[in-house]
Design an enzyme around this catalytic site. Structure first.
Site, PDB file in Angstrom:
ATOM      1  N   GLU A   1      96.057 -31.751  -8.511  1.00 36.50           N
ATOM      2  CA  GLU A   1      95.003 -32.780  -8.108  1.00 36.50           C
ATOM      3  C   GLU A   1      93.944 -33.371  -9.042  1.00 36.50           C
ATOM      4  O   GLU A   1      93.843 -32.133  -9.626  1.00 36.50           O
ATOM      5  CB  GLU A   1      94.495 -32.594  -6.649  1.00 36.50           C
ATOM      6  CG  GLU A   1      95.536 -32.273  -5.686  1.00 36.50           C
ATOM      7  CD  GLU A   1      95.096 -31.890  -4.426  1.00 36.50           C
ATOM      8  OE1 GLU A   1      95.657 -32.054  -3.319  1.00 36.50           O
ATOM      9  OE2 GLU A   1      94.254 -30.965  -4.575  1.00 36.50           O
TER      10      GLU A   1
ATOM     11  N   ASP B   1      95.105 -28.821   3.854  1.00 38.75           N
ATOM     12  CA  ASP B   1      94.460 -29.653   3.027  1.00 38.75           C
ATOM     13  C   ASP B   1      95.389 -30.365   1.963  1.00 38.75           C
ATOM     14  O   ASP B   1      95.094 -30.662   0.966  1.00 38.75           O
ATOM     15  CB  ASP B   1      93.369 -28.670   2.269  1.00 38.75           C
ATOM     16  CG  ASP B   1      94.131 -27.649   1.444  1.00 38.75           C
ATOM     17  OD1 ASP B   1      95.252 -27.513   1.497  1.00 38.75           O
ATOM     18  OD2 ASP B   1      93.537 -27.158   0.399  1.00 38.75           O
TER      19      ASP B   1
HETATM   20  P1  NAD Z   1      95.354 -17.192  -0.787  1.00 38.31           P
HETATM   21  O1  NAD Z   1      96.627 -17.255  -1.293  1.00 38.31           O
HETATM   22  O2  NAD Z   1      94.379 -16.159  -1.606  1.00 38.31           O
HETATM   23  O3  NAD Z   1      95.110 -16.424   0.625  1.00 38.31           O
HETATM   24  C1  NAD Z   1      95.629 -17.033   1.930  1.00 38.31           C
HETATM   25  C2  NAD Z   1      95.922 -15.803   2.776  1.00 38.31           C
HETATM   26  O4  NAD Z   1      96.377 -16.383   3.897  1.00 38.31           O
HETATM   27  C3  NAD Z   1      96.615 -14.634   2.279  1.00 38.31           C
HETATM   28  O5  NAD Z   1      95.939 -13.448   2.441  1.00 38.31           O
HETATM   29  C4  NAD Z   1      97.888 -14.632   3.353  1.00 38.31           C
HETATM   30  O6  NAD Z   1      98.370 -13.589   3.474  1.00 38.31           O
HETATM   31  C5  NAD Z   1      96.969 -15.204   4.703  1.00 38.31           C
HETATM   32  N1  NAD Z   1      97.885 -16.128   5.530  1.00 38.31           N
HETATM   33  C6  NAD Z   1      99.111 -16.740   5.295  1.00 38.31           C
HETATM   34  N2  NAD Z   1      99.534 -17.038   6.641  1.00 38.31           N
HETATM   35  C7  NAD Z   1      98.941 -16.391   7.432  1.00 38.31           C
HETATM   36  C8  NAD Z   1      98.818 -16.378   9.003  1.00 38.31           C
HETATM   37  N3  NAD Z   1      99.795 -17.284   9.597  1.00 38.31           N
HETATM   38  N4  NAD Z   1      97.875 -15.782   9.586  1.00 38.31           N
HETATM   39  C9  NAD Z   1      96.902 -15.051   8.844  1.00 38.31           C
HETATM   40  N5  NAD Z   1      96.764 -15.060   7.715  1.00 38.31           N
HETATM   41  C10 NAD Z   1      98.003 -15.873   6.792  1.00 38.31           C
HETATM   42  O7  NAD Z   1      94.526 -18.766  -0.819  1.00 38.31           O
HETATM   43  P2  NAD Z   1      92.978 -18.882  -0.737  1.00 38.31           P
HETATM   44  O8  NAD Z   1      92.648 -19.261  -2.288  1.00 38.31           O
HETATM   45  O9  NAD Z   1      92.107 -18.026  -0.294  1.00 38.31           O
HETATM   46  O10 NAD Z   1      93.205 -20.341  -0.032  1.00 38.31           O
HETATM   47  C11 NAD Z   1      93.257 -20.260   1.344  1.00 38.31           C
HETATM   48  C12 NAD Z   1      93.549 -21.836   1.845  1.00 38.31           C
HETATM   49  O11 NAD Z   1      92.444 -22.794   1.346  1.00 38.31           O
HETATM   50  C13 NAD Z   1      94.600 -22.557   0.740  1.00 38.31           C
HETATM   51  O12 NAD Z   1      95.574 -23.127   1.754  1.00 38.31           O
HETATM   52  C14 NAD Z   1      94.049 -23.509   0.029  1.00 38.31           C
HETATM   53  O13 NAD Z   1      94.637 -24.546  -0.099  1.00 38.31           O
HETATM   54  C15 NAD Z   1      92.723 -23.997   1.000  1.00 38.31           C
HETATM   55  N6  NAD Z   1      91.573 -24.334   0.184  1.00 38.31           N
HETATM   56  C16 NAD Z   1      90.745 -25.202   0.860  1.00 38.31           C
HETATM   57  C17 NAD Z   1      89.736 -25.795   0.256  1.00 38.31           C
HETATM   58  C18 NAD Z   1      88.798 -26.958   0.888  1.00 38.31           C
HETATM   59  O14 NAD Z   1      88.127 -27.572   0.436  1.00 38.31           O
HETATM   60  N7  NAD Z   1      89.306 -27.247   2.228  1.00 38.31           N
HETATM   61  C19 NAD Z   1      89.023 -25.319  -0.893  1.00 38.31           C
HETATM   62  C20 NAD Z   1      89.815 -24.351  -1.559  1.00 38.31           C
HETATM   63  C21 NAD Z   1      91.057 -23.734  -0.798  1.00 38.31           C
END
Ligand code: NAD
Length: 353
Positions: free
Chosen positions: A66, A237
């Site tokens: 993006e 997101d």
């Molecule tokens: P990451 O991959 O490092 O961590 C995600 C975690 O979620 C993993 O540890 C995984 O085991 C866990 N997980 C997956 N399914 C699960 C479930 N059903 N129950 C509990 N845990 C579960 O990712 P990250 O960098 O920490 O990002 C997390 C999310 O946040 C992503 O989807 C990313 O796109 C989003 N994000 C959003 C914003 C925003 O501004 N809103 C900014 C950054 C990241």
């Protein structure tokens, strides 16, 4: 090649990952989260000044890439960011980013920065800032569901900005929770690792969902959410990527960054296009109420908006002066005669060996 030295006006300060980490340590994680939240709040309060557009997304089966641009008329900024939930299996990050600020009057870039660290900080700072307006008074405990890269930042922002003292961790992968618990040891937060999501939300007034899965997931079901809580939904997101059961959305007062983007990417993609939402900039500028009653469920349907990145880059630009935590990039061609770009090329003759 014989290279000619560029003049100062053509050099662009670049903040590498190493230098960003030095800057964060120099300022301190929690003070930096507070500082970023302050810049984000300032920009949300002058929201109407900004050029706004939903981010430009290029989707694939594996994830999304993006571009997130915005401008306040004087400064232009954009971020490049990806989201690839399966990356961690190959030892890669789910989210990586870099970004740029430029002077609108000349179009010249004034800062290039890594933004993987900075995105985690700005996302957390936004969560903490929003929770200050929406979380129930006296909230002291947060459930943190999804304990990946963002989770420690989210936890520390809720401590620094909202005053929580306890975090209850849950992740389908226990190793992720153990990693987060290790990283947060010594932070002053009481940390508990939970075996189920239900256990993690026991006694929590704030529930953060921050999981990564490219599907309509149901991290929280309706019966898990009691009255009066604040939900900080971070992980949903992207189109086709959500975390909350639709019934929760119908019981909540929903707060969003920029509706045209959130309706495409956020939890509210599961609702009709006319479902009422409140824009956070209105709350922060006193034009709309935040939490109205103790029993209300408030939901921050976070997707991450370009203005938060702009604020974060502005903060970094203001804080790197005098620190040495950047180096100058020869990014812009700078001929002595601006119309003699070709002459500049010709004068840069290959060096004799
Ligand atoms: P990451 O991959 O490092 O961590 C995600 C975690 O979620 C993993 O540890 C995984 O085991 C866990 N997980 C997956 N399914 C699960 C479930 N059903 N129950 C509990 N845990 C579960 O990712 P990250 O960098 O920490 O990002 C997390 C999310 O946040 C992503 O989807 C990313 O796109 C989003 N994000 C959003 C914003 C925003 O501004 N809103 C900014 C950054 C990241």
């Amino acid at each position: 090649m014989t290279t000619l030295s560029p003049s100062d006006k053509a050099l662009v300060p670049f903040v590498s990952v190493d230098n960003m980490m030095r800057l964060i340590h120099h300022i301190g994680v929690e003070p930096m989260l507070v500082g970023l939240a302050d810049y984000i709040e300032q920009d949300f309060r002058r929201w109407e000044l900004f050029d706004k557009t939903p981010r430009v997304a290029s989707h694939s089966a594996e994830g999304v890439i993006e571009l997130m641009p915005t401008s306040d008329g004087e400064v232009y900024g954009f971020k490049y960011v990806n989201g690839h939930p399966r990356n961690t299996r190959d030892g890669l990050q789910t989210v990586t980013a870099f970004g740029l600020l430029a002077d609108v009057s000349t179009g010249y870039p004034v800062l290039l920065s890594e933004m993987t660290m900075l995105t985690a900080l700005r996302t957390a700072a936004t969560s903490g800032l929003v929770a200050k307006y929406l979380a129930p008074k006296g909230a002291d405990t947060m459930a943190m569901i999804g304990n990946g890269a963002q989770s420690e930042f989210q936890s520390l922002a809720m401590k620094a900005l909202c005053g929580i003292s306890a975090v209850r961790l849950y992740d389908t992968d226990r190793a992720a929770s153990e990693k987060a618990a290790r990283n947060l040891a010594g932070s002053g937060l009481a940390i508990t690792i939970c075996d189920t999501p239900e256990e993690s939300i026991e006694g929590a007034q704030i529930i953060t969902t921050c999981t990564a899965d490219k599907q309509y997931a149901t991290i929280l079901t309706d019966n898990m959410v009691g009255s009066g809580v604040h939900i900080n939904a971070i992980g949903g997101d992207c189109p086709g990527k959500t975390e909350l059961a639709p019934a929760i959305l119908h019981r909540s007062e929903i707060f969003v960054e920029y509706p045209p983007q959130t309706r495409i990417e956020g939890e509210i993609q599961q609702l009709g296009a006319d479902h009422p939402v409140t824009e956070l900039w209105r709350v922060m500028s006193g034009q709309a109420p935040g939490r109205r009653s103790p029993g209300q469920i408030t939901l921050f349907d976070s997707v991450g908006f370009a203005i938060e990145d702009f604020s974060a880059l502005r903060y970094v630009r203001d804080r790197i002066h005098g620190t040495g935590y950047h180096f100058d990039l020869d990014l812009l061609a700078d001929p002595d005669d601006p119309r003699d770009l070709f002459g500049m090329l010709m004068r840069a003759t290959p060096a004799t060996r």
